[in-house]
Design an enzyme around this catalytic site. Sequence first.
Site, mmCIF file in Angstrom:
data_model
loop_
_atom_site.group_PDB
_atom_site.id
_atom_site.type_symbol
_atom_site.label_atom_id
_atom_site.label_comp_id
_atom_site.label_asym_id
_atom_site.label_seq_id
_atom_site.Cartn_x
_atom_site.Cartn_y
_atom_site.Cartn_z
ATOM 1 N N SER B 128 0.822 -1.217 0.000
ATOM 2 C CA SER B 128 0.000 0.000 0.000
ATOM 3 C C SER B 128 0.847 1.255 0.000
ATOM 4 C CB SER B 128 -0.886 0.028 1.248
ATOM 5 O OG SER B 128 -1.776 -1.046 1.247
ATOM 6 N N SER B 160 3.270 -4.420 6.912
ATOM 7 C CA SER B 160 3.227 -5.372 8.031
ATOM 8 C C SER B 160 4.618 -5.845 8.398
ATOM 9 C CB SER B 160 2.378 -6.588 7.666
ATOM 10 O OG SER B 160 1.081 -6.182 7.387
ATOM 11 N N GLU B 243 -1.982 -15.139 -0.375
ATOM 12 C CA GLU B 243 -2.371 -14.493 0.875
ATOM 13 C C GLU B 243 -3.842 -14.741 1.167
ATOM 14 O OE1 GLU B 243 -1.697 -10.244 0.990
ATOM 15 O OE2 GLU B 243 -1.652 -10.300 3.168
ATOM 16 N N GLU B 368 -14.642 -5.564 0.675
ATOM 17 C CA GLU B 368 -15.419 -4.944 -0.410
ATOM 18 C C GLU B 368 -14.750 -5.247 -1.754
ATOM 19 O OE1 GLU B 368 -14.672 -3.453 2.476
ATOM 20 O OE2 GLU B 368 -16.705 -3.409 3.276
#
Lengths: 310, 387
Positions: B128, B160, B243, B368
Amino acid sequence: MDFRFSDDQLTLAEGVRDYLTGTHGPEVLRALDAGPNRDPAIWQGLVEMGLPGLLVSEAHGGLGLGLPEAALIARECGRAALAEPLVDVAFVAAPCFARAGDTEAMAAIAAGEKRLPPSHAINPWVADGDGEQLVSVDPLRNLTAASAGCNDDPYLLDLGALMSAAQMVGLAEAMLDQATEYAKLRTQFGQPIGAFQAIKHSLATCAVAIEFARPVAWRAAQALEDGLDSASVHVSHAKLAATDAATLTAETAIQVHGAMGYTYEVDLHFWMKRAWALAGAWGDRAFHLRRIDAAVFGGTLPIGPEHTFA
Amino acid sequence: MVLAYTPEQQAFRAEIRGWMEAHVPTEPLVTLECREGFDQHVAWERELAAGNWGMVTWPTEYGGRGLDLIEWLIFEEEYFRAGGPNRANQNGIFLLGPTIMEFGCDEQKARFLAPMARGEVIWAQAWSEPGAGSDMAAISSKAIRDGDHYVLSGQKTWSSRAAFADWGFGIFRTNPDSKRHKGLTFILFDLNTPGITRRPIRQLHGDTGFAELFFDEVRVPVENRLAGEGEGWNVAMATAGFERGLMLRSPGRFQATAKRLVELYRQHEAQASPSAREAVLQAWGAAQAYAYNTYGVASKIMAGGKIGAEASLNKIFWSELDRAMNRTAMQLLGAAAELRRFADGRVNQWLEGYIFSLSGLIYAGSNEVQRNIVAERLLGLPRVGAG
């Protein structure tokens, strides 16, 4: 360990799907609803496919296959909203006759001559029985009062619940397909309604529910076939998961169809009403939840990661 | 369909069970999201590796045992049965490792996989960016070729493990004129390279697990590129598939949580609401369903199949299951749910679990986005808006 159907099993089920798609589409359901509800030609077609004898040994004129195959075909019957009593007679009653060694009944089922579905204490009524007529919400379910002095064979109950679950998986799949196709065609605000995320996400949620109900049904079928002590719990799990997936998908599908979904004209209602009926047949949601409760909280079923296939 | 284990599989289960019982820490480790806890978890990775349990499905030359996916599931079941700690190197072993296996050259496999399996190099992911979250194709961080190096500049976020990890991987724009999915390249980098600044981000629970990464003219050798220049999107999608799909969240984790939830219900039965009882049973059922589905996927892959967009169904299911289970636990705990530690000093793991479960619906592509993928790629509904 191999959690897959074999190619032979899948080919068999595909053959049944193709047959039912070709001969038992929505136009047939509408014609049956407008007419006498049953057409001997449909039953005759199923007999010619050998389906009533699926679970009857070859020595008695059947195909000698097992419950996983029957569950796969019950799902196809759900997909087609088949109203003939094939599942209850051939996949629920036949294994009980086999277990009781009633070779005469087995041979009659395999030949397609015996088509009276079994009564069981859990069901106050039965479709296509010989008792007093009742009216189901499902227009193609010829409901009759159950005969007195019903048996309460737990194996019969497990078979009935398992095959209802498998049919509901197929019903849910068919309803999701119908709603998806409608969402691609119906245009509002200048685009297919299926391009709106509100519609996409509702339908995706149904796809998730069905995806995770399916393997529970297959696991239950194999557990019953293998005669596991825990098979009844897995059957109840399958009935619960399939009922919830089919109920959710039915409600979502009518919503996606909008006002059209509320009409008698759109085919969806045949599938939706069958799902409502099967949700209560062979033990309702509460009954099966209580059986799971007894196993999980009662400690008769070992739980935890190392007990996936207990 | 054969739903029974072979004698060899049962023997393997007994082996891992014995090892875990002898080695799993008796006291729960401090959370991974702080220096002390991270070091404890890395020490555990190395202990696992010393037992040759780092990544059982990998070939032996890369530190694995060459086992199949069913055996991996057995390993995971026993791992969670024994209460094994979270895996500090999950980004490496579950995500990057399989990606290197698929796209890396022999030199890269030799260089990266064995140290990963041994827990010597802990990996962070860097997808991201401030302007590219759910819309990952909006990535603007650059990697400009300069001789035998790429020069990285830009910013990554929600990275992460990056607060304490050793290496990172992510996609960068190698063609500055490119748009969206094109012109992106998958690059591995040492987090201690000059020009990289890490700024740990405090998370909902108050600790620092992920971090922002700032790249200021960071020189990375070309041999750290995975697959070809401009092929980064496809490589990243494969990583994301691992993932969301099979590896990241094995069913054993949720079956163990469901079992603990049944025990929690028993302790709180007198005060529990009637609906909590059904929620607990649903948790058991859903965790089992997830396990059956995973065995199905594993069987399919072992027979030569692949997972595609179905991985999104999985991700939606396990993340929402995890949240529901922890929410039920919070309800069963009642007033005690708010305590970080119970009166006896034990950490309230249900609260920690509930907080963490909320991230599950967001990371690895928000649910979503997953529902869009299901609707468009599995159901075939029309795509609108996305490029």
